[in-house]
Design a protein around this motif. Structure first.
Motif, PDB file in Angstrom:
ATOM      1  N   SER A  70       0.823  -1.218   0.000  1.00 35.22           N
ATOM      2  CA  SER A  70       0.000   0.000   0.000  1.00 35.22           C
ATOM      3  C   SER A  70       0.854   1.263   0.000  1.00 35.22           C
ATOM      4  N   VAL A  71       2.053   1.170   0.591  1.00 34.81           N
ATOM      5  CA  VAL A  71       2.967   2.324   0.590  1.00 34.81           C
ATOM      6  C   VAL A  71       3.472   2.579  -0.824  1.00 34.81           C
ATOM      7  N   TYR A  72       3.884   1.517  -1.508  1.00 37.16           N
ATOM      8  CA  TYR A  72       4.289   1.678  -2.913  1.00 37.16           C
ATOM      9  C   TYR A  72       3.155   2.273  -3.741  1.00 37.16           C
ATOM     10  N   GLU A  73       1.942   1.746  -3.563  1.00 31.66           N
ATOM     11  CA  GLU A  73       0.808   2.237  -4.334  1.00 31.66           C
ATOM     12  C   GLU A  73       0.577   3.720  -4.085  1.00 31.66           C
ATOM     13  N   LYS A  74       0.734   4.139  -2.833  1.00 32.67           N
ATOM     14  CA  LYS A  74       0.535   5.553  -2.492  1.00 32.67           C
ATOM     15  C   LYS A  74       1.576   6.443  -3.185  1.00 32.67           C
ATOM     16  N   TYR A  75       2.852   6.096  -3.028  1.00 31.05           N
ATOM     17  CA  TYR A  75       3.912   6.955  -3.556  1.00 31.05           C
ATOM     18  C   TYR A  75       3.983   6.892  -5.078  1.00 31.05           C
ATOM     19  N   PHE A  76       3.828   5.710  -5.650  1.00 27.25           N
ATOM     20  CA  PHE A  76       3.810   5.611  -7.109  1.00 27.25           C
ATOM     21  C   PHE A  76       2.592   6.326  -7.686  1.00 27.25           C
ATOM     22  N   GLY A  77       1.428   6.098  -7.056  1.00 26.00           N
ATOM     23  CA  GLY A  77       0.186   6.666  -7.563  1.00 26.00           C
ATOM     24  C   GLY A  77       0.171   8.179  -7.554  1.00 26.00           C
ATOM     25  N   GLU A  78       0.735   8.779  -6.497  1.00 24.45           N
ATOM     26  CA  GLU A  78       0.760  10.240  -6.401  1.00 24.45           C
ATOM     27  C   GLU A  78       1.517  10.864  -7.566  1.00 24.45           C
ATOM     28  N   VAL A  89      15.260   4.327  -7.768  1.00 23.45           N
ATOM     29  CA  VAL A  89      16.548   3.742  -7.398  1.00 23.45           C
ATOM     30  C   VAL A  89      16.351   3.056  -6.060  1.00 23.45           C
ATOM     31  N   CYS A  90      16.359   1.716  -6.055  1.00 20.97           N
ATOM     32  CA  CYS A  90      15.947   1.011  -4.841  1.00 20.97           C
ATOM     33  C   CYS A  90      17.101   0.269  -4.163  1.00 20.97           C
ATOM     34  N   PHE A  91      16.838  -0.101  -2.922  1.00 23.30           N
ATOM     35  CA  PHE A  91      17.771  -0.813  -2.063  1.00 23.30           C
ATOM     36  C   PHE A  91      18.225  -2.114  -2.722  1.00 23.30           C
ATOM     37  N   SER A  92      19.450  -2.522  -2.466  1.00 24.56           N
ATOM     38  CA  SER A  92      20.070  -3.689  -3.087  1.00 24.56           C
ATOM     39  C   SER A  92      19.225  -4.956  -2.990  1.00 24.56           C
ATOM     40  N   SER A  93      19.074  -5.627  -4.124  1.00 24.21           N
ATOM     41  CA  SER A  93      18.365  -6.906  -4.136  1.00 24.21           C
ATOM     42  C   SER A  93      19.156  -7.989  -3.411  1.00 24.21           C
ATOM     43  N   GLY A  94      20.460  -7.769  -3.222  1.00 21.72           N
ATOM     44  CA  GLY A  94      21.274  -8.732  -2.489  1.00 21.72           C
ATOM     45  C   GLY A  94      21.094  -8.660  -0.994  1.00 21.72           C
ATOM     46  N   LEU A  95      20.407  -7.622  -0.518  1.00 21.80           N
ATOM     47  CA  LEU A  95      20.224  -7.437   0.920  1.00 21.80           C
ATOM     48  C   LEU A  95      18.761  -7.407   1.340  1.00 21.80           C
ATOM     49  N   SER A  96      17.860  -7.313   0.383  1.00 22.35           N
ATOM     50  CA  SER A  96      16.447  -7.133   0.709  1.00 22.35           C
ATOM     51  C   SER A  96      15.580  -7.604  -0.457  1.00 22.35           C
ATOM     52  N   GLY A  97      14.311  -7.861  -0.165  1.00 25.48           N
ATOM     53  CA  GLY A  97      13.347  -8.187  -1.210  1.00 25.48           C
ATOM     54  C   GLY A  97      12.685  -6.966  -1.798  1.00 25.48           C
ATOM     55  N   THR A  98      13.189  -5.777  -1.472  1.00 20.10           N
ATOM     56  CA  THR A  98      12.592  -4.520  -1.924  1.00 20.10           C
ATOM     57  C   THR A  98      12.464  -4.459  -3.441  1.00 20.10           C
ATOM     58  N   TYR A  99      13.519  -4.845  -4.148  1.00 18.81           N
ATOM     59  CA  TYR A  99      13.520  -4.743  -5.609  1.00 18.81           C
ATOM     60  C   TYR A  99      12.415  -5.591  -6.222  1.00 18.81           C
ATOM     61  N   GLN A 100      12.331  -6.857  -5.824  1.00 19.91           N
ATOM     62  CA  GLN A 100      11.311  -7.736  -6.395  1.00 19.91           C
ATOM     63  C   GLN A 100       9.899  -7.280  -6.032  1.00 19.91           C
ATOM     64  N   ALA A 101       9.725  -6.866  -4.776  1.00 19.30           N
ATOM     65  CA  ALA A 101       8.397  -6.414  -4.340  1.00 19.30           C
ATOM     66  C   ALA A 101       7.957  -5.178  -5.115  1.00 19.30           C
ATOM     67  N   SER A 102       8.866  -4.242  -5.322  1.00 18.73           N
ATOM     68  CA  SER A 102       8.516  -3.009  -6.044  1.00 18.73           C
ATOM     69  C   SER A 102       8.192  -3.300  -7.507  1.00 18.73           C
ATOM     70  N   ARG A 103       8.889  -4.260  -8.112  1.00 18.63           N
ATOM     71  CA  ARG A 103       8.616  -4.606  -9.513  1.00 18.63           C
ATOM     72  C   ARG A 103       7.201  -5.152  -9.685  1.00 18.63           C
ATOM     73  N   LEU A 104       6.774  -5.983  -8.739  1.00 20.94           N
ATOM     74  CA  LEU A 104       5.427  -6.558  -8.829  1.00 20.94           C
ATOM     75  C   LEU A 104       4.359  -5.467  -8.770  1.00 20.94           C
ATOM     76  N   VAL A 105       4.542  -4.530  -7.838  1.00 20.80           N
ATOM     77  CA  VAL A 105       3.585  -3.423  -7.716  1.00 20.80           C
ATOM     78  C   VAL A 105       3.641  -2.538  -8.958  1.00 20.80           C
ATOM     79  N   ALA A 106       4.855  -2.253  -9.438  1.00 24.68           N
ATOM     80  CA  ALA A 106       5.013  -1.372 -10.602  1.00 24.68           C
ATOM     81  C   ALA A 106       4.316  -1.940 -11.833  1.00 24.68           C
ATOM     82  N   GLU A 107       4.438  -3.241 -12.046  1.00 26.19           N
ATOM     83  CA  GLU A 107       3.806  -3.860 -13.214  1.00 26.19           C
ATOM     84  C   GLU A 107       2.289  -3.701 -13.184  1.00 26.19           C
TER      85      GLU A 107
END
Length: 290
Positions: A70-78, A89-107
């Motif tokens: 919901s946070v991604y949706e809010k910031y992307f949507g605005e 520009v997102c946090f390293s995929s080698g240290l977090s699932g941030t990259y994969q999670a953001s891609r799913l929402v972005a699509e």
């Protein structure tokens, strides 16, 4: 060319003043401590950094969580609702699932906003290493480059963001799953200070072991001297986890040997600080290779 916005997340550890000046948007990130959930913004409005590290010293063990959908949706949507695209520009995929999670929402959001784009760059970096790439994105955009041209430039540049750091206790990184039990054990001998780096995959290999913090600082400086490129035209970041006096000494050592355009001292935020604990010292800069 369609207008686009540079966006990053709260692991970037850049000051709110610099982010505002450069027009970079920041997605906040959450951590849990003492049974409470706190949202970390660049101004650390919900918990100051000194308090955060003091609580760890007192035995409270924080946990981090991925950015909620919901946070991604809010910031992307605005942003998308104004007709602008997004370069995130997102946090390293080698240290977090941030990259994969953001891609799913972005699509999904691109389907909801036909004709709009969310281009996500895996920084493979942490703290101001990620921040440096966000700043570089702004500089490239100001040259008139398209969103795809800037993304391509960042993907080349990220392999030259050097993060070298020393921690007091590898058990924090092991507890968060960032290093193995064997690595943590190897770095936990009395007086041994582990030197790690963020590698090409955005992960954290143990590279050196030195005895004592003074030797650790000297090793960090030695590595920087051997790998930094064009120091006269870049900012060198001295990063610490609530050990300002040690950071001051490291900065003095760096300035005596490396003649950079600028030197900035930064306190590590709680999202990454959860996994390092207090006492971290790091040098982050552009160099020959990670």
């Amino acid at each position: 060319m369609k207008e686009y916005v540079i966006l990053t997340d709260a692991t970037c550890d850049l000051s709110p003043e610099l982010l505002d000046e450069m027009g970079i948007g920041v997605i906040p990130m959450e951590f849990e401590m003492g049974g409470e959930i706190f949202t970390h913004y660049p101004d650390a409005r919900q918990m100051g950094l000194h308090e955060f590290y003091d609580r760890i010293r007192q035995g409270q063990m924080p946990k981090t969580t991925q950015i909620n959908r919901s946070v991604y949706e809010k910031y992307f949507g605005e942003i998308l609702s104004t007709g602008r695209d997004i370069l995130y520009v997102c946090f390293s995929s080698g240290l977090s699932g941030t990259y994969q999670a953001s891609r799913l929402v972005a699509e999904e959001m691109e389907k909801n906003y036909p004709g709009s784009r969310i281009v996500i760059v895996d920084s493979r970096a942490a703290s101001v290493g990620e921040g440096m790439l966000a700043l570089a994105a702004v500089q490239e955009k100001e040259k008139g480059l398209s969103i795809d041209e800037v993304a391509s430039r960042l993907e080349s540049l990220r392999d030259h963001v050097c993060h070298w750091f020393m921690v007091d206790d590898l058990n924090h990184l092991h507890r968060g799953g960032r290093v193995s039990a064997m690595t943590a054990f190897a770095g936990s001998a009395l007086g041994i200070k582990p030197i790690l780096r963020v590698d090409e995959k955005g992960e954290l290999p143990l590279v050196h072991k030195v005895r004592g913090r003074k030797k650790g600082m000297e090793k960090l400086l030695e590595i920087m001297e051997n790998t930094i490129t064009d120091p006269e035209n870049q900012t060198v970041y001295i990063v610490h986890a609530d050990c300002p006096e040690d950071a001051k000494e490291l900065r003095r050592l760096v300035k005596s040997k490396v003649h950079a355009k600028e030197y900035q001292t930064v306190c590590l935020g709680p999202i990454i600080g959860t996994h390092t604990g207090p006492g971290l010292l790091a040098l982050i800069y552009f160099g020959t290779e990670k």
